[in-house]
Design a protein around this motif. Sequence first.
Motif, PDB file in Angstrom:
ATOM      1  N   VAL A 263      50.222  17.961  18.918  1.00  0.00           N
ATOM      2  CA  VAL A 263      51.504  17.281  19.136  1.00  0.00           C
ATOM      3  C   VAL A 263      52.510  18.292  19.684  1.00  0.00           C
ATOM      4  O   VAL A 263      52.808  19.298  19.035  1.00  0.00           O
ATOM      5  CB  VAL A 263      52.045  16.650  17.838  1.00  0.00           C
ATOM      6  N   GLU A 264      52.986  18.019  20.884  1.00  0.00           N
ATOM      7  CA  GLU A 264      53.982  18.902  21.512  1.00  0.00           C
ATOM      8  C   GLU A 264      55.331  18.470  20.980  1.00  0.00           C
ATOM      9  O   GLU A 264      55.992  17.607  21.543  1.00  0.00           O
ATOM     10  CB  GLU A 264      53.892  18.746  23.027  1.00  0.00           C
ATOM     11  N   ASN A 265      55.711  19.095  19.879  1.00  0.00           N
ATOM     12  CA  ASN A 265      56.879  18.633  19.137  1.00  0.00           C
ATOM     13  C   ASN A 265      58.119  19.407  19.578  1.00  0.00           C
ATOM     14  O   ASN A 265      58.399  20.492  19.071  1.00  0.00           O
ATOM     15  CB  ASN A 265      56.605  18.809  17.642  1.00  0.00           C
ATOM     16  N   ASN A 266      58.860  18.811  20.520  1.00  0.00           N
ATOM     17  CA  ASN A 266      60.086  19.471  21.001  1.00  0.00           C
ATOM     18  C   ASN A 266      61.331  18.863  20.365  1.00  0.00           C
ATOM     19  O   ASN A 266      62.447  19.118  20.795  1.00  0.00           O
ATOM     20  CB  ASN A 266      60.158  19.429  22.531  1.00  0.00           C
ATOM     21  N   GLN A 267      61.106  18.018  19.370  1.00  0.00           N
ATOM     22  CA  GLN A 267      62.204  17.413  18.599  1.00  0.00           C
ATOM     23  C   GLN A 267      63.194  16.664  19.490  1.00  0.00           C
ATOM     24  O   GLN A 267      64.374  16.566  19.190  1.00  0.00           O
ATOM     25  CB  GLN A 267      62.923  18.495  17.762  1.00  0.00           C
ATOM     26  N   ILE A 268      62.669  16.108  20.586  1.00  0.00           N
ATOM     27  CA  ILE A 268      63.534  15.386  21.527  1.00  0.00           C
ATOM     28  C   ILE A 268      62.661  14.485  22.407  1.00  0.00           C
ATOM     29  O   ILE A 268      61.465  14.707  22.511  1.00  0.00           O
ATOM     30  CB  ILE A 268      64.321  16.394  22.427  1.00  0.00           C
ATOM     31  N   TYR A 269      63.265  13.454  22.976  1.00  0.00           N
ATOM     32  CA  TYR A 269      62.589  12.698  24.032  1.00  0.00           C
ATOM     33  C   TYR A 269      62.974  13.383  25.333  1.00  0.00           C
ATOM     34  O   TYR A 269      64.108  13.253  25.799  1.00  0.00           O
ATOM     35  CB  TYR A 269      63.075  11.246  24.051  1.00  0.00           C
ATOM     36  N   ALA A 270      62.039  14.107  25.892  1.00  0.00           N
ATOM     37  CA  ALA A 270      62.368  14.942  27.042  1.00  0.00           C
ATOM     38  C   ALA A 270      62.234  14.178  28.358  1.00  0.00           C
ATOM     39  O   ALA A 270      63.156  14.168  29.171  1.00  0.00           O
ATOM     40  CB  ALA A 270      61.483  16.181  27.054  1.00  0.00           C
TER      41      ALA A 270
ATOM     42  N   GLY B 243      53.395  13.798  22.705  1.00  0.00           N
ATOM     43  CA  GLY B 243      54.698  14.281  22.257  1.00  0.00           C
ATOM     44  C   GLY B 243      55.047  13.788  20.863  1.00  0.00           C
ATOM     45  O   GLY B 243      54.331  12.958  20.275  1.00  0.00           O
ATOM     46  N   ASP B 244      56.157  14.297  20.348  1.00  0.00           N
ATOM     47  CA  ASP B 244      56.611  13.848  19.030  1.00  0.00           C
ATOM     48  C   ASP B 244      57.031  12.385  19.082  1.00  0.00           C
ATOM     49  O   ASP B 244      56.858  11.639  18.113  1.00  0.00           O
ATOM     50  CB  ASP B 244      57.762  14.724  18.511  1.00  0.00           C
ATOM     51  N   GLY B 245      57.515  11.946  20.238  1.00  0.00           N
ATOM     52  CA  GLY B 245      57.854  10.529  20.398  1.00  0.00           C
ATOM     53  C   GLY B 245      56.604   9.673  20.357  1.00  0.00           C
ATOM     54  O   GLY B 245      56.529   8.660  19.654  1.00  0.00           O
ATOM     55  N   ASP B 246      55.588  10.099  21.115  1.00  0.00           N
ATOM     56  CA  ASP B 246      54.301   9.400  21.117  1.00  0.00           C
ATOM     57  C   ASP B 246      53.722   9.303  19.709  1.00  0.00           C
ATOM     58  O   ASP B 246      53.405   8.220  19.218  1.00  0.00           O
ATOM     59  CB  ASP B 246      53.272  10.229  21.917  1.00  0.00           C
TER      60      ASP B 246
HETATM   61 MG    MG Z   1      59.289  15.158  22.608  1.00  0.00          MG
END
Ligand code: MG
Lengths: 314, 605
Positions: free
Chosen positions: A142-149, A116-119
């Motif tokens: 990178v699965e960038n969802n612009q959030i910590y899901a 993820g984007d956080g990772d």
């Molecule tokens: Mg994310």
Amino acid sequence: MSVDQRAGAGRGDGRLPDGRHGPGRGLTARDYMTEQRPTWCPGCGDFGILAALREALLQEGIAPHEAVVVSGIGCGSKLPDYMRVNGFMTLHGRPLPVATGFRLANPAMRVIVVDGDGDAYGIGGNHWLHTCRRNPGLVHLVENNQIYALTKGQYSPTTEQGTRTTTSPEGSIERPVNPIRTALAAGATFVARGFAGEPKELARLIREALHHRGYALLDILQPCITYNKVNTYDWYAERIVRLESEGHDPSDFDAAWARAGEFGERIPVGVFYRTEEVPAYEERVPGLKRGPVVERPLDDLDEAAFEALERELV
Amino acid sequence: MRDQDVSLVIGGDAGQGVESSGAGFSSALARAGYHIFSIADYRSRIRGGHNFYQIRAATRPVASHLDPPALLLALTAESVELHLESLAPDAAVLYDSSFRLDAGAVERSGRLAVPVPMNEIAMRHGSKVMMNTAALAAAASLLRFPLQRMEAVIRQNFARKGERVVEGNLAVARETYEQVRRSPAAARFRYRLPGLPGQPERMLLHGNHAFCLGAVAAGCRFVAAYPMTPATTILEWMTAHAEPLGIVTKHAEDELAAICMAIGAGFAGARALCSTSGGGFSLMTEALGLAGMTETPVVVVDVQRGGPSTGLPTRTEQADLLFVLHASQGDFPRFVLAPGDHVEAFETAMRAFNLAEKYQTPVVVLSDQFLASSLRTLDFGRLRRDAVPVERGKTRRPGEPPLPGERGPGGGQEDGPAAGRDGYLRFAFTPDGISPRVLPGDPEAVYGAPSDEHDEAGHITEEIDNRKRMMEKRMRKLETALAAGEMRGPRRVGPAEAEVTLLAWGSMLGPASEALVLLEREGVRANLLHWCDLWPFAGEAAERELRRVRRGVVVEQNYSGQFRRFLRMTTGYEAEGLVRRYDGRPLEPGEIARGVLKEVGAGVR
Ligand SMILES: [Mg+2]
Ligand SMILES: Cc1ncc(C[n+]2csc(CCOP(=O)(O)OP(=O)(O)O)c2C)c(N)n1
Ligand code: SF4
């Protein structure tokens, strides 16, 4: 140039000298399926990424046992559990070094990182910067969802400034990281952006990445329908423009840098930058001249060689 | 041949070449047939500050440094002030004639003052930098150590710098040697280290060398680390031998990356090592649990230094014991081994890689600065590769024939397979807790390994019954290892029956063993129980030995008596006394003996 034109072109085509990988090996979509059902929210962008990765491997003729997908921790990092492929679901932020270790021990296998984007850009940011300049043969999605899901909606390193989240109720204060420019500045040799809402196009980009010689970053815009109400499918779809159709030349670093600055009214997708001039890290590791570590016998240090090591100490 | 056992100290400022002089003299003495034990006492800075190097040369094998030194080779006036009191009553002090020094004070203390115009001789034949050569030649002369031995080392050490430099140094050595030989002081000095003809050649190595040799002998071909004293020489040695031996070494961006790289390589099937010191190990703790959860073999060596935090970077301590035993969240099986000396470091490295693969779990080796950097002679043949043959347990490579119980139905598994679509259960419930492991790359065995709790096939699940059984399966590996006799009880040194028993672990083996001899001289019959294998703890073997202990004194290098607490925790045994040191300097046999006497009081006499 299409992927297929480049296939078999020698160095940089991503293939191994022994030709172990290659299309037309009787693989079918079923080969990448498991009985495990995804726990993602229906409509999550991660479904598109999963479909695209399966499709890319199938098209490339990379069988499930010839690849390992190394992931972090987050919603999207559960991906390896949902397809038939070797998987290593590691720690939050650490898949890049785990994957690098795997690749250096066994460069005969294809190593794909999914996180993820956080990772990638947050807790694992240091690894990411060094991976860019190190250039190991990894494909990084990178699965960038612009959030910590997975942790239910806190702002991430790519969250746009001013966004209200549970940890920024008044709007986030920090400016977001620009992953494309950061990777370019850090020396990455393949930098691209894809969109989870277009799995076919995304599969094509993953295939391009699989043909890259070194580290390939593919930042994927991934709608999180539950915790990110701003960056939705429609929001992305309205803004996406294709670098390829706008005549962008991925070998032109300055052009790549300029286009990487666009993220707002227009969001370019496609390959920003690519060079095959830089050898992959593992190509230059002295300890690999004798072949992959995992393929050599454990007792290949004979008596004479051991004695020579002892004699150095006299 | 008379028995010789002489300790000498070279003292000077950082940047004066104290350590290289000490190593060079150690090597000359070793080649002349002496058994050597040398320690460097240096500071975490490159220049400035007092440094010293202590060499012990003896005609029988020695396991520790030993006070008091009989000779001080002072490269600065300050080193005389610092060391005079700790020297033997009849010791000699060698120093440059130009030092402003109260020779009378030296003589009044009973020691022999031996001023030598070392600087002047050095200048005459070359330059000031040759003063160390003069100093070593002076020491050699005083000890009646053959000049040719010094010449040989000079030739070797300076060969790179060209013939003129070699000749200059040789001239300096010869003149100094001659002057001292003819000096009246030389006749009064009673310690001698003559050449010992007929002695076999020996290796001269430090603990990190020994560990590296064991690792490569065991098939370790992957090392990832981030430089941290005193572990760095492991990564450096491995890297120096990377190409000929086919070792992949990676100086990673940080310790989190280092252990993750090693785990990735271990997952792929390499025998992977990660070397660090306590600070780096602190950063690695989360990943240690990843290896435990995903049942991935990895060996981590923690070369301890003085803590906490940055602590004493170049000094020794054994204060990571309880930390390493418990590091990382949750319960998972781990092995913890703490080799006692150079030979055991070699053997422990080999065992560590076997244990990691056989039990598919992390192994931590606890070394420390004292063991890692003390130089010691060993006879050829002492490092026995055949003592620990390579064993991978239930592991196979792609393409190799299936392992027993690899596939259901039944086949060694507790019950039939809940088979994944490959019919292969990477984390199969087995009676011994160890699941057959096929390395990635096999077309018949594609699987995932999650750090989340998972089922037998490797799929993430939080299902209650599975969780319990999976936890039990993992933890069962420790019982399996104990039942298989993998873990050793204490090694006993000295007589079976004793008035006092020293209880020690890790690098204290040598100093504590030598303390027994000193206690014997005081009329105290003492023995030693030494532990290398700490986890899983061979409790029965320990209790069997502890029952025979009359008065037990723990000897260890930390403030809080961690091993004493550990014994209480594992066996209920409460040691009567504790001899400890936490100033970063290694406990010395005499100090241990005095400490033991103090702890058990007059009762033993
Ligand atoms: Mg994310
Ligand atoms: C060391 C550590 N810190 C925190 C967490 C909790 N955590 C799990 S996932 C996550 C963030 C997920 O965000 P991202 O990486 O963007 O993945 P997403 O869920 O959005 O796909 C956090 C903080 C953790 N698992 N480990
Ligand atoms: S929370 Fe968001 S990222 Fe996670 S599964 Fe649901 S939609 Fe996808």
